[in-house]
Design a protein around this motif. Structure first.
Motif, PDB file in Angstrom:
ATOM      1  N   ARG A  94      47.274  20.604  36.055  1.00  0.00           N
ATOM      2  CA  ARG A  94      46.898  20.153  34.707  1.00  0.00           C
ATOM      3  C   ARG A  94      46.004  18.917  34.763  1.00  0.00           C
ATOM      4  NH1 ARG A  94      52.545  21.543  33.215  1.00  0.00           N
ATOM      5  NH2 ARG A  94      52.444  23.475  32.002  1.00  0.00           N
ATOM      6  N   GLU A  95      46.164  18.107  35.796  1.00  0.00           N
ATOM      7  CA  GLU A  95      45.334  16.905  35.942  1.00  0.00           C
ATOM      8  C   GLU A  95      43.859  17.239  36.176  1.00  0.00           C
ATOM      9  OE1 GLU A  95      46.821  14.470  39.040  1.00  0.00           O
ATOM     10  OE2 GLU A  95      48.620  13.823  37.946  1.00  0.00           O
ATOM     11  N   VAL A  96      43.592  18.384  36.818  1.00  0.00           N
ATOM     12  CA  VAL A  96      42.214  18.721  37.195  1.00  0.00           C
ATOM     13  C   VAL A  96      41.653  19.896  36.410  1.00  0.00           C
ATOM     14  CG1 VAL A  96      42.603  17.849  39.527  1.00  0.00           C
ATOM     15  CG2 VAL A  96      42.972  20.282  39.060  1.00  0.00           C
ATOM     16  N   LEU A  97      42.448  20.502  35.541  1.00  0.00           N
ATOM     17  CA  LEU A  97      42.022  21.723  34.853  1.00  0.00           C
ATOM     18  C   LEU A  97      41.015  21.392  33.752  1.00  0.00           C
ATOM     19  CD1 LEU A  97      42.795  24.751  35.064  1.00  0.00           C
ATOM     20  CD2 LEU A  97      44.308  24.386  33.092  1.00  0.00           C
ATOM     21  N   PRO A  98      39.789  21.904  33.832  1.00  0.00           N
ATOM     22  CA  PRO A  98      38.810  21.678  32.751  1.00  0.00           C
ATOM     23  C   PRO A  98      39.297  22.285  31.435  1.00  0.00           C
ATOM     24  CG  PRO A  98      37.748  22.502  34.749  1.00  0.00           C
ATOM     25  CD  PRO A  98      39.225  22.662  34.955  1.00  0.00           C
ATOM     26  N   ASP A  99      38.748  21.780  30.336  1.00  0.00           N
ATOM     27  CA  ASP A  99      39.212  22.212  29.011  1.00  0.00           C
ATOM     28  C   ASP A  99      38.994  23.697  28.753  1.00  0.00           C
ATOM     29  OD1 ASP A  99      40.000  19.647  28.477  1.00  0.00           O
ATOM     30  OD2 ASP A  99      38.164  19.106  27.395  1.00  0.00           O
ATOM     31  N   ASP A 100      37.963  24.276  29.375  1.00  0.00           N
ATOM     32  CA  ASP A 100      37.663  25.685  29.097  1.00  0.00           C
ATOM     33  C   ASP A 100      38.397  26.643  30.035  1.00  0.00           C
ATOM     34  OD1 ASP A 100      36.168  24.744  31.206  1.00  0.00           O
ATOM     35  OD2 ASP A 100      34.379  25.932  30.736  1.00  0.00           O
ATOM     36  N   TYR A 101      39.350  26.124  30.826  1.00  0.00           N
ATOM     37  CA  TYR A 101      40.151  26.965  31.711  1.00  0.00           C
ATOM     38  C   TYR A 101      41.577  27.070  31.169  1.00  0.00           C
ATOM     39  CZ  TYR A 101      36.698  27.129  35.476  1.00  0.00           C
ATOM     40  OH  TYR A 101      35.571  27.376  36.239  1.00  0.00           O
ATOM     41  N   HIS A 102      42.189  28.228  31.391  1.00  0.00           N
ATOM     42  CA  HIS A 102      43.575  28.449  30.995  1.00  0.00           C
ATOM     43  C   HIS A 102      44.447  28.581  32.243  1.00  0.00           C
ATOM     44  CE1 HIS A 102      42.508  29.059  26.770  1.00  0.00           C
ATOM     45  NE2 HIS A 102      41.466  29.764  27.217  1.00  0.00           N
ATOM     46  N   LEU A 103      45.680  28.165  32.115  1.00  0.00           N
ATOM     47  CA  LEU A 103      46.603  28.134  33.245  1.00  0.00           C
ATOM     48  C   LEU A 103      47.349  29.467  33.361  1.00  0.00           C
ATOM     49  CD1 LEU A 103      47.864  26.340  35.462  1.00  0.00           C
ATOM     50  CD2 LEU A 103      49.557  25.603  33.776  1.00  0.00           C
ATOM     51  N   TYR A 104      47.384  30.022  34.583  1.00  0.00           N
ATOM     52  CA  TYR A 104      48.088  31.273  34.838  1.00  0.00           C
ATOM     53  C   TYR A 104      48.919  31.156  36.117  1.00  0.00           C
ATOM     54  CZ  TYR A 104      45.067  33.557  31.397  1.00  0.00           C
ATOM     55  OH  TYR A 104      44.419  33.904  30.245  1.00  0.00           O
ATOM     56  N   GLN A 105      50.003  31.899  36.144  1.00  0.00           N
ATOM     57  CA  GLN A 105      50.825  32.030  37.350  1.00  0.00           C
ATOM     58  C   GLN A 105      50.585  33.414  37.934  1.00  0.00           C
ATOM     59  OE1 GLN A 105      55.238  32.320  37.043  1.00  0.00           O
ATOM     60  NE2 GLN A 105      55.251  30.484  38.319  1.00  0.00           N
ATOM     61  N   ILE A 106      50.420  33.480  39.255  1.00  0.00           N
ATOM     62  CA  ILE A 106      50.077  34.762  39.883  1.00  0.00           C
ATOM     63  C   ILE A 106      50.603  34.797  41.310  1.00  0.00           C
ATOM     64  CG2 ILE A 106      47.833  33.873  40.651  1.00  0.00           C
ATOM     65  CD1 ILE A 106      46.661  36.675  40.156  1.00  0.00           C
ATOM     66  N   PRO A 107      51.114  35.950  41.778  1.00  0.00           N
ATOM     67  CA  PRO A 107      51.498  36.070  43.192  1.00  0.00           C
ATOM     68  C   PRO A 107      50.275  35.900  44.093  1.00  0.00           C
ATOM     69  CG  PRO A 107      52.479  37.839  41.886  1.00  0.00           C
ATOM     70  CD  PRO A 107      51.479  37.156  41.001  1.00  0.00           C
ATOM     71  N   VAL A 108      50.481  35.267  45.234  1.00  0.00           N
ATOM     72  CA  VAL A 108      49.378  35.003  46.154  1.00  0.00           C
ATOM     73  C   VAL A 108      48.680  36.297  46.571  1.00  0.00           C
ATOM     74  CG1 VAL A 108      48.847  34.275  48.525  1.00  0.00           C
ATOM     75  CG2 VAL A 108      50.178  32.784  47.035  1.00  0.00           C
ATOM     76  N   VAL A 109      49.448  37.336  46.910  1.00  0.00           N
ATOM     77  CA  VAL A 109      48.802  38.573  47.378  1.00  0.00           C
ATOM     78  C   VAL A 109      47.976  39.220  46.272  1.00  0.00           C
ATOM     79  CG1 VAL A 109      50.442  39.059  49.233  1.00  0.00           C
ATOM     80  CG2 VAL A 109      50.935  39.870  46.932  1.00  0.00           C
ATOM     81  N   GLU A 110      48.428  39.090  45.031  1.00  0.00           N
ATOM     82  CA  GLU A 110      47.662  39.649  43.913  1.00  0.00           C
ATOM     83  C   GLU A 110      46.365  38.877  43.715  1.00  0.00           C
ATOM     84  OE1 GLU A 110      48.286  40.260  39.103  1.00  0.00           O
ATOM     85  OE2 GLU A 110      50.032  40.414  40.443  1.00  0.00           O
ATOM     86  N   LEU A 111      46.438  37.563  43.823  1.00  0.00           N
ATOM     87  CA  LEU A 111      45.233  36.745  43.697  1.00  0.00           C
ATOM     88  C   LEU A 111      44.239  37.074  44.806  1.00  0.00           C
ATOM     89  CD1 LEU A 111      43.541  34.419  42.587  1.00  0.00           C
ATOM     90  CD2 LEU A 111      45.012  32.830  43.873  1.00  0.00           C
ATOM     91  N   LEU A 112      44.711  37.149  46.045  1.00  0.00           N
ATOM     92  CA  LEU A 112      43.812  37.448  47.164  1.00  0.00           C
ATOM     93  C   LEU A 112      43.141  38.807  46.993  1.00  0.00           C
ATOM     94  CD1 LEU A 112      45.944  36.144  50.170  1.00  0.00           C
ATOM     95  CD2 LEU A 112      43.819  35.149  49.300  1.00  0.00           C
ATOM     96  N   ALA A 113      43.889  39.785  46.506  1.00  0.00           N
ATOM     97  CA  ALA A 113      43.338  41.133  46.348  1.00  0.00           C
ATOM     98  C   ALA A 113      42.246  41.182  45.279  1.00  0.00           C
ATOM     99  CB  ALA A 113      44.463  42.109  45.987  1.00  0.00           C
ATOM    100  N   GLN A 114      42.264  40.225  44.345  1.00  0.00           N
ATOM    101  CA  GLN A 114      41.291  40.230  43.251  1.00  0.00           C
ATOM    102  C   GLN A 114      40.036  39.418  43.562  1.00  0.00           C
ATOM    103  OE1 GLN A 114      43.224  38.993  39.625  1.00  0.00           O
ATOM    104  NE2 GLN A 114      44.800  40.577  39.752  1.00  0.00           N
ATOM    105  N   LEU A 115      40.073  38.612  44.608  1.00  0.00           N
ATOM    106  CA  LEU A 115      38.930  37.771  44.937  1.00  0.00           C
ATOM    107  C   LEU A 115      37.806  38.580  45.594  1.00  0.00           C
ATOM    108  CD1 LEU A 115      40.689  34.608  46.425  1.00  0.00           C
ATOM    109  CD2 LEU A 115      39.693  34.870  44.141  1.00  0.00           C
TER     110      LEU A 115
END
Length: 236
Positions: A60-81
């Motif tokens: 939250r300290e570094v999140l720009p105003d136009d970004y939204h916070l999400y929780q995601i499993p690491v393997v799911e995030l890696l698969a989407q990159l």
């Protein structure tokens, strides 16, 4: 997986860390662009990397105003990159965790329920989660395709220990079409997950078909774990 800037072997070593990482969840910032959702990015040694955190206050300290916070499993995030992207976790930490692009497939593979080459321990007896099991049994009784259901615990390397639900619908052995097998699997999974949600299950859980268990573990379950549910027409 290394600290940024360290020399890297392109072939990752399957240490316990990889299984803990593959079993973890992170926080990311995402904004909507013309190309679709886009996470926060940085660069490590010229390689583009998605940025993730494990502590809400830090992101939250570094999140720009136009970004939204999400929780995601690491393997799911890696698969989407994109294939050329790595992942940097906790960049402000003394030792940030860095997954290079060429290490992604190894981490994703380590996130499988029974990853090849990992030390896996299964409890050789039934587990009886006090609140979960009654809720599960009340729902699976309506899934006629379900023959038997087993509940125990298991652990991959030193990742989190999980409740293991193993279900037997007969699978393709009885000759149903693939779509019918998929429908049966979905019905069992939905029933168990609804029970877990209803009881606010605090423990991580893995659901798997008996036929999908590696042979040695399938034998252990059938031999040492008493089923918590047996369909009426199969009871002795």
């Amino acid at each position: 997986m290394n600290s940024p800037g360290d020399p890297r072997d392109p072939r990752i070593t399957a240490t316990p860390l990889i299984y803990r990482l593959a079993d973890s969840t992170v926080l990311i910032g995402v904004k909507q662009t013309e190309r679709g959702p886009e996470p926060l990015f940085t660069a490590v040694s010229g390689e583009p990397c998605a940025v993730a955190y494990t502590e809400p206050d830090e992101i939250r300290e570094v999140l720009p105003d136009d970004y939204h916070l999400y929780q995601i499993p690491v393997v799911e995030l890696l698969a989407q990159l994109p294939p050329v992207c790595g992942l940097l976790i906790n960049p402000k930490a003394a030792s940030p965790l860095y997954v290079a692009a060429e290490e992604r497939d190894a981490v994703i593979a380590a996130g499988a329920p029974f990853p090849a080459g990992a030390f896996i321990r299964i409890k050789a007896s039934a587990e009886n989660p006090a609140r979960l099991l009654p809720a599960v049994l009340a729902r699976v009784a309506d899934v006629h395709a379900l023959r038997r259901l087993y509940c125990t615990r298991y652990q991959v390397a030193d990742a989190r220990e999980k409740i293991l639900m193993v279900y037997d619908t007969g699978g393709a052995a009885d000759g149903p079409a693939p779509d019918a097998v998929a429908d049966q699997d979905r019905a069992v999974n939905d029933a168990i997950m609804e029970a877990a949600a209803e009881t606010s299950l605090p423990d991580p859980m893995q659901i798997i078909a008996l036929d999908d268990l590696p042979e040695e573990f399938r034998r252990l379950v059938l031999t040492d774990v008493e089923p918590c549910y047996v369909r009426a027409d199969l009871r002795a």
